[in-house]
Design an enzyme around this catalytic site. Structure first.
Site, PDB file in Angstrom:
ATOM      1  N   ASP A  99      55.413 -37.100   2.089  1.00  0.00           N
ATOM      2  CA  ASP A  99      54.756 -35.993   1.393  1.00  0.00           C
ATOM      3  C   ASP A  99      53.251 -36.139   1.644  1.00  0.00           C
ATOM      4  O   ASP A  99      52.620 -37.062   1.127  1.00  0.00           O
ATOM      5  CB  ASP A  99      55.074 -36.090  -0.100  1.00  0.00           C
ATOM      6  CG  ASP A  99      54.336 -35.044  -0.931  1.00  0.00           C
ATOM      7  OD1 ASP A  99      53.466 -34.333  -0.385  1.00  0.00           O
ATOM      8  OD2 ASP A  99      54.631 -34.954  -2.136  1.00  0.00           O
TER       9      ASP A  99
ATOM     10  N   TYR B  12      47.978 -19.059  -3.306  1.00  0.00           N
ATOM     11  CA  TYR B  12      48.023 -19.235  -1.844  1.00  0.00           C
ATOM     12  C   TYR B  12      46.714 -18.784  -1.205  1.00  0.00           C
ATOM     13  O   TYR B  12      46.106 -19.509  -0.403  1.00  0.00           O
ATOM     14  CB  TYR B  12      49.189 -18.421  -1.265  1.00  0.00           C
ATOM     15  CG  TYR B  12      49.348 -18.560   0.232  1.00  0.00           C
ATOM     16  CD1 TYR B  12      49.872 -19.717   0.787  1.00  0.00           C
ATOM     17  CD2 TYR B  12      48.982 -17.526   1.093  1.00  0.00           C
ATOM     18  CE1 TYR B  12      50.030 -19.851   2.163  1.00  0.00           C
ATOM     19  CE2 TYR B  12      49.134 -17.653   2.469  1.00  0.00           C
ATOM     20  CZ  TYR B  12      49.658 -18.820   2.997  1.00  0.00           C
ATOM     21  OH  TYR B  12      49.797 -18.951   4.358  1.00  0.00           O
TER      22      TYR B  12
ATOM     23  N   LYS C  55      43.941 -21.014   0.857  1.00  0.00           N
ATOM     24  CA  LYS C  55      43.637 -20.793   2.276  1.00  0.00           C
ATOM     25  C   LYS C  55      42.146 -20.518   2.498  1.00  0.00           C
ATOM     26  O   LYS C  55      41.604 -20.852   3.554  1.00  0.00           O
ATOM     27  CB  LYS C  55      44.528 -19.678   2.838  1.00  0.00           C
ATOM     28  CG  LYS C  55      46.006 -20.076   2.897  1.00  0.00           C
ATOM     29  CD  LYS C  55      46.225 -21.332   3.761  1.00  0.00           C
ATOM     30  CE  LYS C  55      47.666 -21.708   3.964  1.00  0.00           C
ATOM     31  NZ  LYS C  55      47.846 -22.880   4.834  1.00  0.00           N
TER      32      LYS C  55
HETATM   33  P1  NAD Z   1      57.420 -23.488   7.166  1.00  0.00           P
HETATM   34  O1  NAD Z   1      57.801 -23.430   5.733  1.00  0.00           O
HETATM   35  O2  NAD Z   1      58.337 -22.923   8.202  1.00  0.00           O
HETATM   36  O3  NAD Z   1      57.109 -24.990   7.592  1.00  0.00           O
HETATM   37  C1  NAD Z   1      56.309 -25.811   6.803  1.00  0.00           C
HETATM   38  C2  NAD Z   1      56.742 -27.258   6.983  1.00  0.00           C
HETATM   39  O4  NAD Z   1      55.943 -28.053   6.111  1.00  0.00           O
HETATM   40  C3  NAD Z   1      58.217 -27.496   6.603  1.00  0.00           C
HETATM   41  O5  NAD Z   1      58.866 -28.232   7.621  1.00  0.00           O
HETATM   42  C4  NAD Z   1      58.110 -28.299   5.311  1.00  0.00           C
HETATM   43  O6  NAD Z   1      59.178 -29.231   5.141  1.00  0.00           O
HETATM   44  C5  NAD Z   1      56.774 -29.007   5.482  1.00  0.00           C
HETATM   45  N1  NAD Z   1      56.181 -29.420   4.208  1.00  0.00           N
HETATM   46  C6  NAD Z   1      56.060 -28.690   3.066  1.00  0.00           C
HETATM   47  N2  NAD Z   1      55.443 -29.418   2.116  1.00  0.00           N
HETATM   48  C7  NAD Z   1      55.186 -30.632   2.666  1.00  0.00           C
HETATM   49  C8  NAD Z   1      54.573 -31.820   2.169  1.00  0.00           C
HETATM   50  N3  NAD Z   1      54.096 -31.893   0.924  1.00  0.00           N
HETATM   51  N4  NAD Z   1      54.464 -32.888   3.009  1.00  0.00           N
HETATM   52  C9  NAD Z   1      54.951 -32.824   4.276  1.00  0.00           C
HETATM   53  N5  NAD Z   1      55.528 -31.721   4.794  1.00  0.00           N
HETATM   54  C10 NAD Z   1      55.647 -30.648   3.992  1.00  0.00           C
HETATM   55  O7  NAD Z   1      55.998 -22.797   7.233  1.00  0.00           O
HETATM   56  P2  NAD Z   1      55.212 -22.189   8.494  1.00  0.00           P
HETATM   57  O8  NAD Z   1      55.423 -20.747   8.501  1.00  0.00           O
HETATM   58  O9  NAD Z   1      55.504 -22.976   9.704  1.00  0.00           O
HETATM   59  O10 NAD Z   1      53.707 -22.448   8.011  1.00  0.00           O
HETATM   60  C11 NAD Z   1      52.889 -23.462   8.591  1.00  0.00           C
HETATM   61  C12 NAD Z   1      51.460 -23.215   8.158  1.00  0.00           C
HETATM   62  O11 NAD Z   1      51.055 -21.919   8.593  1.00  0.00           O
HETATM   63  C13 NAD Z   1      51.266 -23.238   6.639  1.00  0.00           C
HETATM   64  O12 NAD Z   1      50.020 -23.813   6.332  1.00  0.00           O
HETATM   65  C14 NAD Z   1      51.278 -21.773   6.283  1.00  0.00           C
HETATM   66  O13 NAD Z   1      50.594 -21.506   5.071  1.00  0.00           O
HETATM   67  C15 NAD Z   1      50.570 -21.177   7.485  1.00  0.00           C
HETATM   68  N6  NAD Z   1      50.836 -19.757   7.701  1.00  0.00           N
HETATM   69  C16 NAD Z   1      52.094 -19.294   7.916  1.00  0.00           C
HETATM   70  C17 NAD Z   1      52.297 -17.932   8.128  1.00  0.00           C
HETATM   71  C18 NAD Z   1      53.685 -17.346   8.366  1.00  0.00           C
HETATM   72  O14 NAD Z   1      53.816 -16.102   8.450  1.00  0.00           O
HETATM   73  N7  NAD Z   1      54.705 -18.137   8.506  1.00  0.00           N
HETATM   74  C19 NAD Z   1      51.217 -17.054   8.125  1.00  0.00           C
HETATM   75  C20 NAD Z   1      49.935 -17.569   7.907  1.00  0.00           C
HETATM   76  C21 NAD Z   1      49.752 -18.926   7.713  1.00  0.00           C
END
Ligand code: NAD
Length: 255
Positions: free
Chosen positions: A47, A145, A149
């Site tokens: 984590d 959120y 960000k």
């Molecule tokens: P996702 O949920 O698919 O993947 C996130 C990963 O982080 C998962 O594998 C999860 O197990 C891991 N995780 C969560 N909490 C954790 C912790 N405390 N310690 C270790 N690992 C942890 O999300 P994503 O879409 O791949 O998002 C990745 C990043 O991009 C994030 O910061 C998200 O806010 C950002 N983001 C995503 C989007 C989107 O549309 N998906 C858009 C803008 C920004």
């Protein structure tokens, strides 16, 4: 190089892209992550919002190669992030706020404070933080959120000033809506909170983008590989969107 949240979504696409580019990749994700360990990468189940967990992670990553580590760190992608609670602010609780800040902001702080000394010792490096278009425009019904960000961008801007003279570049990536599980969960939560249909919400999201489409994890990953490469050697302190041209997250809200 180290990617947090690298077992699924954008982080996994980054792990694959850096792997394809010939980097030695270590992924940190929750022990029970949905995606599991990407092929060809080292993995720590941790984590990353927990200071002791991050200390252990860096002990593993910075260990010599014959002890299973990378023997140093040239690139950090502090990518992990959760969507946090969805709803009008008066319905949100302090626990959801704190958890969102811990996973989205504190994790980046904890990883950066361990990465910087290692990169300084090596004479430089590249740090990429993952924010979001929500960190530029705000995001109705997702106030924890969006606040988290904006904070990531503040961390990146500040760190770029603090460590640029040591050859360490810090840039922030702002993905738009990315096709995949995460946006399905985000839209379902928004549908539950607003009573709108998930299909209508997705169509509304697409309409906010000039190119009328979601992006893919590999599009964010390609930008990350470029930013970490020598070709980007003077790109520092920047916030870079990969979003198809987001026009707004605001004007279609409640219209
Ligand atoms: P996702 O949920 O698919 O993947 C996130 C990963 O982080 C998962 O594998 C999860 O197990 C891991 N995780 C969560 N909490 C954790 C912790 N405390 N310690 C270790 N690992 C942890 O999300 P994503 O879409 O791949 O998002 C990745 C990043 O991009 C994030 O910061 C998200 O806010 C950002 N983001 C995503 C989007 C989107 O549309 N998906 C858009 C803008 C920004």
């Amino acid at each position: 190089m180290l990617i947090t949240g690298g077992a699924s979504g954008i982080g996994r696409a980054m792990a694959e892209a850096f792997n394809d580019a010939g980097a030695r990749v270590h992924v940190a994700d929750l022990p029970a992550s949905r995606g599991g360990q990407p092929e060809g990468c080292g993995f720590s189940g941790v984590d990353v919002s927990d200071p002791a967990g991050v200390d252990e992670l860096f002990a593993t990553v910075l260990a010599p190669a014959d002890a299973g580590g990378l023997g140093g760190l040239d690139v950090l992608c502090a990518n992990v992030g959760i969507a946090g609670p969805t709803g009008p602010i008066e319905d949100l609780d302090a626990e959801g706020w704190d958890q969102t800040m811990a996973v989205n902001v504190r994790s980046a702080f904890l990883c950066c404070r361990r990465a910087v000394p290692a990169m300084r010792a090596a004479g430089g490096g590249s740090i990429l933080l993952t924010s979001s278009t929500a960190g530029i425009t705000g995001f109705p019904m997702r106030s924890p959120y969006a606040a988290s960000k904006y904070a990531v961008i503040g961390l990146g801007d500040t760190l770029a000033m603090e460590v640029g003279e040591f050859g360490i570049r810090v840039n922030v990536l702002c993905p738009g809506s990315v096709d995949g599980d995460r946006m399905v969960r985000v839209i379902d939560a928004e549908a539950a909170a607003t009573g709108e249909s998930a299909a209508d919400l997705r169509a509304a999201y697409e309409k906010q983008v000039s190119m009328r489409t979601f992006v893919e994890g590999r599009d964010i990953a390609a930008m990350a590989v470029f930013l970490a490469s020598p070709a980007a050697r003077f790109v520092n302190g920047q916030t870079i969107s990969v979003d198809g041209g987001l026009e707004t997250l605001r004007t279609t809200w409640r219209t």
